[in-house]
Design a protein around this motif. Structure first.
Motif, short mmCIF file in Angstrom:
data_model
loop_
_atom_site.label_atom_id
_atom_site.label_comp_id
_atom_site.label_asym_id
_atom_site.label_seq_id
_atom_site.Cartn_x
_atom_site.Cartn_y
_atom_site.Cartn_z
N SER A 285 0.84 -1.19 0.00
CA SER A 285 0.00 0.00 0.00
C SER A 285 0.88 1.24 0.00
CB SER A 285 -0.91 -0.01 1.22
OG SER A 285 -0.15 -0.06 2.41
N PHE A 286 0.27 2.37 -0.36
CA PHE A 286 0.99 3.63 -0.34
C PHE A 286 1.10 4.13 1.10
CE2 PHE A 286 -0.07 3.69 -4.85
CZ PHE A 286 1.08 4.24 -5.41
N ILE A 287 2.32 4.47 1.48
CA ILE A 287 2.60 4.96 2.83
C ILE A 287 3.21 6.36 2.70
CG2 ILE A 287 3.93 4.54 4.96
CD1 ILE A 287 1.95 2.30 4.37
N GLU A 288 2.79 7.28 3.58
CA GLU A 288 3.36 8.62 3.56
C GLU A 288 4.84 8.55 3.89
OE1 GLU A 288 2.77 12.99 5.60
OE2 GLU A 288 1.11 11.57 5.66
N ALA A 289 5.66 9.21 3.03
CA ALA A 289 7.11 9.12 3.18
C ALA A 289 7.76 10.46 3.53
CB ALA A 289 7.74 8.60 1.89
N ALA A 290 7.23 11.55 3.00
CA ALA A 290 7.88 12.85 3.20
C ALA A 290 6.95 13.95 2.72
CB ALA A 290 9.20 12.91 2.44
N SER A 291 7.40 15.18 2.97
CA SER A 291 6.73 16.36 2.46
C SER A 291 7.44 16.81 1.19
CB SER A 291 6.78 17.47 3.52
OG SER A 291 6.46 18.71 2.94
N VAL A 292 6.70 17.34 0.26
CA VAL A 292 7.30 17.89 -0.96
C VAL A 292 8.32 18.97 -0.61
CG1 VAL A 292 6.80 19.21 -3.07
CG2 VAL A 292 5.30 17.32 -2.40
N ASP A 293 8.05 19.73 0.46
CA ASP A 293 8.97 20.78 0.90
C ASP A 293 10.32 20.23 1.34
OD1 ASP A 293 6.98 22.67 0.43
OD2 ASP A 293 6.27 22.61 2.51
N ASP A 294 10.36 18.95 1.74
CA ASP A 294 11.60 18.31 2.19
C ASP A 294 12.47 17.84 1.03
OD1 ASP A 294 10.78 18.61 4.82
OD2 ASP A 294 9.92 16.59 4.93
N LEU A 295 11.97 17.97 -0.21
CA LEU A 295 12.66 17.40 -1.37
C LEU A 295 12.68 18.39 -2.54
CD1 LEU A 295 13.98 14.63 -2.06
CD2 LEU A 295 11.81 14.02 -3.12
N PRO A 296 13.49 19.45 -2.44
CA PRO A 296 13.57 20.41 -3.56
C PRO A 296 14.06 19.73 -4.84
CG PRO A 296 14.67 21.27 -1.58
CD PRO A 296 14.35 19.82 -1.32
N VAL A 297 13.78 20.33 -5.97
CA VAL A 297 14.23 19.83 -7.26
C VAL A 297 15.74 19.61 -7.23
CG1 VAL A 297 14.49 20.39 -9.72
CG2 VAL A 297 12.32 20.85 -8.56
N GLY A 298 16.17 18.45 -7.74
CA GLY A 298 17.60 18.14 -7.82
C GLY A 298 18.20 17.56 -6.56
N THR A 299 17.35 17.21 -5.59
CA THR A 299 17.87 16.66 -4.34
C THR A 299 17.34 15.25 -4.09
OG1 THR A 299 16.09 17.50 -2.93
CG2 THR A 299 17.99 18.96 -3.31
N MET A 300 17.98 14.58 -3.12
CA MET A 300 17.56 13.24 -2.68
C MET A 300 17.32 13.27 -1.18
SD MET A 300 20.08 10.63 -4.70
CE MET A 300 21.59 11.41 -4.16
N LYS A 301 16.56 12.31 -0.72
CA LYS A 301 16.27 12.18 0.70
C LYS A 301 16.14 10.71 1.05
CE LYS A 301 12.85 13.52 4.19
NZ LYS A 301 13.81 14.00 5.15
N VAL B 176 14.58 7.83 3.29
CA VAL B 176 13.44 7.53 4.15
C VAL B 176 13.44 6.03 4.41
CG1 VAL B 176 12.01 9.47 3.37
CG2 VAL B 176 11.80 7.27 2.23
N GLU B 177 12.81 5.66 5.49
CA GLU B 177 12.66 4.23 5.79
C GLU B 177 11.19 3.95 6.04
OE1 GLU B 177 14.38 0.86 8.85
OE2 GLU B 177 15.61 2.61 8.38
N ILE B 178 10.66 3.01 5.28
CA ILE B 178 9.25 2.65 5.39
C ILE B 178 9.15 1.15 5.61
CG2 ILE B 178 7.01 2.62 4.24
CD1 ILE B 178 8.02 4.96 2.50
N ARG B 179 8.57 0.77 6.72
CA ARG B 179 8.41 -0.65 7.06
C ARG B 179 9.73 -1.41 6.96
NH1 ARG B 179 2.56 -1.85 4.21
NH2 ARG B 179 1.37 -0.66 5.71
N GLY B 180 10.81 -0.78 7.41
CA GLY B 180 12.11 -1.42 7.41
C GLY B 180 12.83 -1.40 6.07
N ILE B 181 12.23 -0.78 5.06
CA ILE B 181 12.84 -0.70 3.74
C ILE B 181 13.46 0.68 3.57
CG2 ILE B 181 12.45 -0.81 1.25
CD1 ILE B 181 9.98 -2.58 1.92
N GLU B 182 14.77 0.72 3.26
CA GLU B 182 15.46 1.99 3.05
C GLU B 182 15.25 2.43 1.60
OE1 GLU B 182 19.23 2.55 5.49
OE2 GLU B 182 19.20 0.40 5.02
N ILE B 183 14.75 3.65 1.45
CA ILE B 183 14.37 4.18 0.14
C ILE B 183 15.03 5.53 -0.08
CG2 ILE B 183 12.41 5.03 -1.22
CD1 ILE B 183 10.69 2.97 0.36
N ALA B 184 15.51 5.74 -1.30
CA ALA B 184 16.02 7.05 -1.72
C ALA B 184 14.93 7.72 -2.55
CB ALA B 184 17.29 6.90 -2.54
#
Length: 130
Positions: free
Chosen positions: A2-18, A20-28
């Motif tokens: 299912s879709f899980i909330e990961a971040a705010s758009v404000d936390d990820l400006p154009v050209g950047t990476m962040k 996050v960890e969702i259910r134990g899965i590390e995601i860029a």
């Protein structure tokens, strides 16, 4: 899945990476020209955190061995690259030999594509399907 909330758009400006960890899965998460993509945050070569690497357009470069991946698909663009650091010729020969041996050992490790994850943006929130 299912879709899980990961971040705010404000936390990820154009050209950047962040990272996050969702259910134990590390995601860029990566913002490429206003579109958010999500791939595994672990390099398919030696497990380094890709979100600590470099994003150039849609290409993520691993901070450890410089393997490159297309963040829009997760596909490997190029495998690991042997580094030549400034000043290496002035380091002790034993150190140079040790680095060369490590490079030879790791060069045989196969680099795998990254699993991509579906993303949707609703309002100011980024959701990832895991």
């Amino acid at each position: 899945m299912s879709f899980i909330e990961a971040a705010s758009v404000d936390d990820l400006p154009v050209g950047t990476m962040k990272h996050v960890e969702i259910r134990g899965i590390e995601i860029a998460l990566a913002n490429v020209n206003g579109t958010v993509y999500a791939v595994s945050d672990r390099c398919g070569h030696q497990n380094a955190s890709l979100s600590k690497g470099k994003l150039d357009g849609k290409i993520i470069t691993c901070p450890l061995h410089h393997a490159q991946f297309d963040v829009t698909t997760g596909k490997m663009v190029s495998g690991m690259v042997e580094l030549s650091l400034p000043g290496m010729d002035r380091t002790p020969k034993k150190f140079q030999d040790a680095l060369k041996a490590i490079g030879e050992l790791t060069s045989h490790i196969k680099t795998h594509d990254l699993p991509p994850f579906p993303v949707k943006v609703a309002g100011n929130r980024i959701f990832v399907k895991v």
